[in-house]
Structure formats: structure tokens, C-alpha cells
Design an enzyme around this catalytic site. Structure first.
Site, PDB file in Angstrom:
ATOM      1  N   TYR A 170       0.830  -1.203   0.000  1.00  0.00           N
ATOM      2  CA  TYR A 170       0.000   0.000   0.000  1.00  0.00           C
ATOM      3  C   TYR A 170       0.866   1.255   0.000  1.00  0.00           C
ATOM      4  CZ  TYR A 170      -3.484   3.458   1.249  1.00  0.00           C
ATOM      5  OH  TYR A 170      -4.301   4.572   1.253  1.00  0.00           O
ATOM      6  N   LYS A 174       1.014   4.324  -2.797  1.00  0.00           N
ATOM      7  CA  LYS A 174       0.776   5.730  -2.484  1.00  0.00           C
ATOM      8  C   LYS A 174       2.030   6.580  -2.677  1.00  0.00           C
ATOM      9  CE  LYS A 174      -3.587   5.809  -1.772  1.00  0.00           C
ATOM     10  NZ  LYS A 174      -4.459   6.601  -2.678  1.00  0.00           N
TER      11      LYS A 174
END
Length: 275
Positions: A170, A174
Site C-alpha cells: 500500500y 501511495k
């Protein structure tokens, strides 16, 4: 005063929001509707999109601007590059002139460490959070350049600023969004096109439930002892950035709850005392 918050600047504008079926996307749609914007709402879940559109219709009435109020819902899977490239053909003619693109769709699975991560979930996170976002942004940047106007607002995260254990995939997605946003900002500096990134810290939405694969107790436990942000808090930041005067670009905003200071530093318990 030019810099005072003035939501009327959004009246009559057309805003496209991905991941609009719940959470931050839905809250953002409702605020834009109240400000008198037209909306193109996309997500995978049609039933939930219809609910958001109904709430947006009510918010538009309450806003009383007399402008905007045209809402359309379109199912869209951000992993499907072909569907993304064909999106413009599905938008009604009177809404094709999109003024603001809000790249909100995104997700995370699990907290597994490297060596234990499900590769299919890796693909889903990168395809949704990064590749789908890039594909859609390219589509609308071409449109914006043709008109020499437009605004791209990307939903980043503290995870795009600071990696943490148990979040390798994740945070990688990002960080990619953060880098993409920065490059896009620099590439479009000579155009009348704004590029913004809104980066939330701890926000309690269905996003957290997805992370724990439907385990609501585990998702709720993440916020035990502190008051997290909610979807409306981030929606206000998005709409505020979009409502700036045209010569003002809010390039990057990092938003924490008061009890958070970084990806891993937070205070649980009464405020006014340090651990």
C-alpha cells in the site's frame, strides 16, 4: 476578499469522482452537489452509486444555488484499462466538459509482511491505486490541455509520505501516486491546469474494513482510544482545494486527526497529556 472560502466558484462546474459509492468519495460528491456542481460518479457498485446520487440530489436542493444539479452514475472498475479508456464515450454530451477530476478510488488489503503477501492482492492494489489512476488522468489531461483549463485532485495518503511495517504494498502504491502527482504538477506548470494532492492520516471509513477483509472489529480496533478523521473531514479539504481562485493551486495537503503525528505516532487516551 479573493482568498475567502467561496463555494459559489464551484456552481455549474462538472466534477468526476472515482470510488464515489462510499466513504470519502460519497462525502465529496455530496459537498460538491451542495455547492451547485454537476457530478459524474463512478464506482463498481451501482446500487451504492444510486444512493449517493439521491443524497447528492437532496444536498443540491439544500444548497439552493440554482446551478448544477446534473448527476450521472457510471459503473467503472479502475482495474479495467479498456473500460477507463472508453469512459468519455459513456458520459452524456452535456457533462463531457469535466472541470475537476477527483481520483479517489483506492484500496488496501491486509498487514502482511514481505514474504507473506498475496500476489493477487498486490496486483489489485497496484492496478486500482496506481495504473487505473494514471490511465484516467492521462485521458483527462488531454481534454484539459485542449481547453487550457481543468483541475486534477489526487487522493494520496500519509502512506505516500512515510512507509511503515506491514504496509509495504500500500505504501508503495501511495508513494507512486505522490511521485506521479509531483511530476504532473511540474509538467502542467505552463498550462492553466491545477494539480492537487490531499493526503489523509487516520480516517475511519469502509476503507479500513476492506483492509481487514470484512472484519469490522479489527477495523474498529485501529482507532481505539482516539478520535480519527471521518470521510466528511477529507471531503471538506477536497472541495476547499477545488474552490480556490483560479490562480491558486493547493499542491499538497497532509491532514491528520489531532491525536496523530505520523504514520506510526499517535496518542490514545485523553488529550492534554503526553505518554
Amino acid at each position: 476578499m479573493a482568498g475567502v472560502f467561496n463555494p459559489s466558484r464551484l456552481a455549474g462546474k462538472t466534477v468526476l469522482i472515482t470510488g464515489a459509492s462510499g466513504g470519502i468519495g460519497a462525502a465529496t460528491a455530496i459537498l460538491f452537489a451542495r455547492a451547485g456542481s454537476n457530478l459524474i460518479l463512478t464506482a463498481r457498485r451501482q446500487a451504492q452509486l444510486d444512493e449517493v446520487a439521491a443524497a447528492a440530489t437532496q444536498a443540491h436542493r439544500e444548497g439552493g444555488t440554482g446551478k448544477g444539479g446534473k448527476f450521472v452514475t457510471l459503473t467503472l472498475d479502475m482495474q479495467d484499462r479498456t473500460a477507463i479508456k472508453g469512459l468519455l464515450d459513456r458520459i452524456p454530451d452535456d457533462l463531457k466538459k469535466v472541470d475537476v477530476l477527483v481520483n479517489n478510488a483506492g484500496l488496501v488489503y491486509g498487514k502482511e509482511v514481505v514474504g507473506e503477501i498475496n500476489e493477487d492482492e498486490v496486483d489489485t492494489m497496484f492496478n486500482t491505486n496506481v495504473l487505473g489512476l494514471i490511465t484516467l488522468t492521462q485521458l483527462f489531461v488531454r481534454e484539459f490541455k485542449a481547453r487550457n483549463s481543468g483541475h486534477v485532485i489526487n487522493l494520496g495518503s500519509i502512506a505516500g509520505k512515510e512507509p511503515y511495517a506491514g504496509g509495504s504494498i500500500y505504501t508503495a502504491t501511495k508513494h507512486a501516486v505522490d511521485a506521479f502527482n509531483g511530476s504532473l504538477l511540474r509538467e502542467l506548470v505552463g498550462w492553466n491546469i491545477r494539480v492537487s494532492q490531499i493526503c489523509p492520516g487516520m480516517v475511519e471509513t469502509e476503507f479500513s474494513v476492506t483492509r481487514f477483509r470484512g472484519d469490522r472489529d479489527a477495523a474498529t480496533a485501529v482507532y481505539d482510544g482516539l478520535q480519527p478523521l471521518v470521510a466528511a473531514d477529507i471531503a471538506e479539504e477536497i472541495v476547499w482545494a477545488a474552490s480556490r481562485p483560479e490562480h491558486v493551486n493547493v499542491a499538497d495537503v497532509l491532514v491528520f486527526p489531532t491525536a496523530q503525528a505520523s504514520a506510526t505516532i499517535n496518542h490514545r487516551g485523553p488529550l492534554g497529556q503526553q505518554k
